[in-house]
Design a protein around this motif. Structure first.
Motif, PDB file in Angstrom:
ATOM      1  N   GLN A 108       0.834  -1.204   0.000  1.00  0.00           N
ATOM      2  CA  GLN A 108       0.000   0.000   0.000  1.00  0.00           C
ATOM      3  C   GLN A 108       0.868   1.252   0.000  1.00  0.00           C
ATOM      4  OE1 GLN A 108      -2.856   0.053   3.200  1.00  0.00           O
ATOM      5  NE2 GLN A 108      -3.717   1.994   2.582  1.00  0.00           N
ATOM      6  N   ALA A 109       1.927   1.250   0.787  1.00  0.00           N
ATOM      7  CA  ALA A 109       2.842   2.397   0.831  1.00  0.00           C
ATOM      8  C   ALA A 109       3.549   2.590  -0.508  1.00  0.00           C
ATOM      9  CB  ALA A 109       3.860   2.220   1.951  1.00  0.00           C
ATOM     10  N   VAL A 110       3.960   1.497  -1.142  1.00  0.00           N
ATOM     11  CA  VAL A 110       4.639   1.584  -2.442  1.00  0.00           C
ATOM     12  C   VAL A 110       3.696   2.174  -3.486  1.00  0.00           C
ATOM     13  CG1 VAL A 110       5.622   0.208  -4.322  1.00  0.00           C
ATOM     14  CG2 VAL A 110       6.300  -0.231  -1.971  1.00  0.00           C
ATOM     15  N   ASP A 111       2.429   1.759  -3.459  1.00  0.00           N
ATOM     16  CA  ASP A 111       1.458   2.299  -4.402  1.00  0.00           C
ATOM     17  C   ASP A 111       1.307   3.810  -4.214  1.00  0.00           C
ATOM     18  OD1 ASP A 111      -0.803   2.141  -6.358  1.00  0.00           O
ATOM     19  OD2 ASP A 111      -1.948   2.764  -4.590  1.00  0.00           O
ATOM     20  N   LEU A 112       1.149   4.243  -2.973  1.00  0.00           N
ATOM     21  CA  LEU A 112       1.016   5.677  -2.698  1.00  0.00           C
ATOM     22  C   LEU A 112       2.287   6.432  -3.068  1.00  0.00           C
ATOM     23  CD1 LEU A 112      -0.866   5.451   0.697  1.00  0.00           C
ATOM     24  CD2 LEU A 112      -1.786   6.355  -1.447  1.00  0.00           C
ATOM     25  N   ASP A 113       3.442   5.827  -2.814  1.00  0.00           N
ATOM     26  CA  ASP A 113       4.721   6.430  -3.180  1.00  0.00           C
ATOM     27  C   ASP A 113       4.781   6.673  -4.692  1.00  0.00           C
ATOM     28  OD1 ASP A 113       7.689   7.026  -2.746  1.00  0.00           O
ATOM     29  OD2 ASP A 113       7.787   5.301  -4.098  1.00  0.00           O
ATOM     30  N   GLY A 114       4.375   5.682  -5.461  1.00  0.00           N
ATOM     31  CA  GLY A 114       4.373   5.839  -6.914  1.00  0.00           C
ATOM     32  C   GLY A 114       3.452   6.947  -7.378  1.00  0.00           C
ATOM     33  N   ARG A 115       2.276   7.030  -6.756  1.00  0.00           N
ATOM     34  CA  ARG A 115       1.333   8.097  -7.107  1.00  0.00           C
ATOM     35  C   ARG A 115       1.903   9.469  -6.771  1.00  0.00           C
ATOM     36  NH1 ARG A 115      -3.932   6.322  -4.186  1.00  0.00           N
ATOM     37  NH2 ARG A 115      -4.502   8.467  -4.672  1.00  0.00           N
ATOM     38  N   LEU A 116       2.581   9.567  -5.635  1.00  0.00           N
ATOM     39  CA  LEU A 116       3.163  10.852  -5.249  1.00  0.00           C
ATOM     40  C   LEU A 116       4.314  11.229  -6.179  1.00  0.00           C
ATOM     41  CD1 LEU A 116       3.012  13.169  -3.234  1.00  0.00           C
ATOM     42  CD2 LEU A 116       4.589  11.898  -1.767  1.00  0.00           C
TER      43      LEU A 116
END
Length: 146
Positions: A108-116
């Motif tokens: 979940q953190a990696v997904d949000l990191d990519g979006r940011l």
């Protein structure tokens, strides 16, 4: 103009990994002209809270709020976001050769990191506990009130 978000994260757990454990996560945004804005989350009882789940949850809180804040900024200006990061580099295998614990939260953190990162430059910096007193205090205050 570069928008810079400085975010401090911390997670804490009392009774680490035990059925009666309590855990919290906090993300604190430092204001451009001073001041702090904090966000917290109490960890659910299942799976049992752990220190690592609390730390990763703090990262998720920070990323989600950074994305929300970035989406409200003038799109013509670049962004720079700083906070703590240290997961996901070894194909979901830890140094001992086992699967990474709490993979659900890490993903979940990696997904949000990519979006940011789609919105601008992101830089992660580890800081010592002595420089992260506000997020640590916020976690402990929430746990004290549980």
């Amino acid at each position: 103009m570069v928008y810079r978000m400085e975010i401090y994260v911390d997670g804490g757990c009392r009774g680490n990994g035990q059925p009666d454990a309590i855990g919290t996560a906090a993300a604190v945004f430092a204001g451009q002209y001073g001041g702090l804005e904090g966000f917290t989350k109490v960890l659910p009882q299942h799976p049992a809270p752990t220190n690592q789940r609390a730390e990763i949850t703090a990262i998720i809180i920070a990323l989600a709020h950074a994305i929300a804040k970035a989406n409200g900024l003038d799109a013509r200006n670049p962004r720079c976001v700083q906070w703590i990061y240290k997961w996901t580099q070894n194909g979901w295998t830890n140094a001992a050769g086992f699967e990474v614990a709490n993979r659900d939260l890490v993903e979940q953190a990696v997904d949000l990191d990519g979006r940011l990162k789609e919105l601008g430059t992101v830089r992660y910096t580890w800081i010592p506990r002595s420089e992260n007193e506000v997020a640590d205090r916020l976690c402990n205050e929430v746990m004290d009130n549980l």
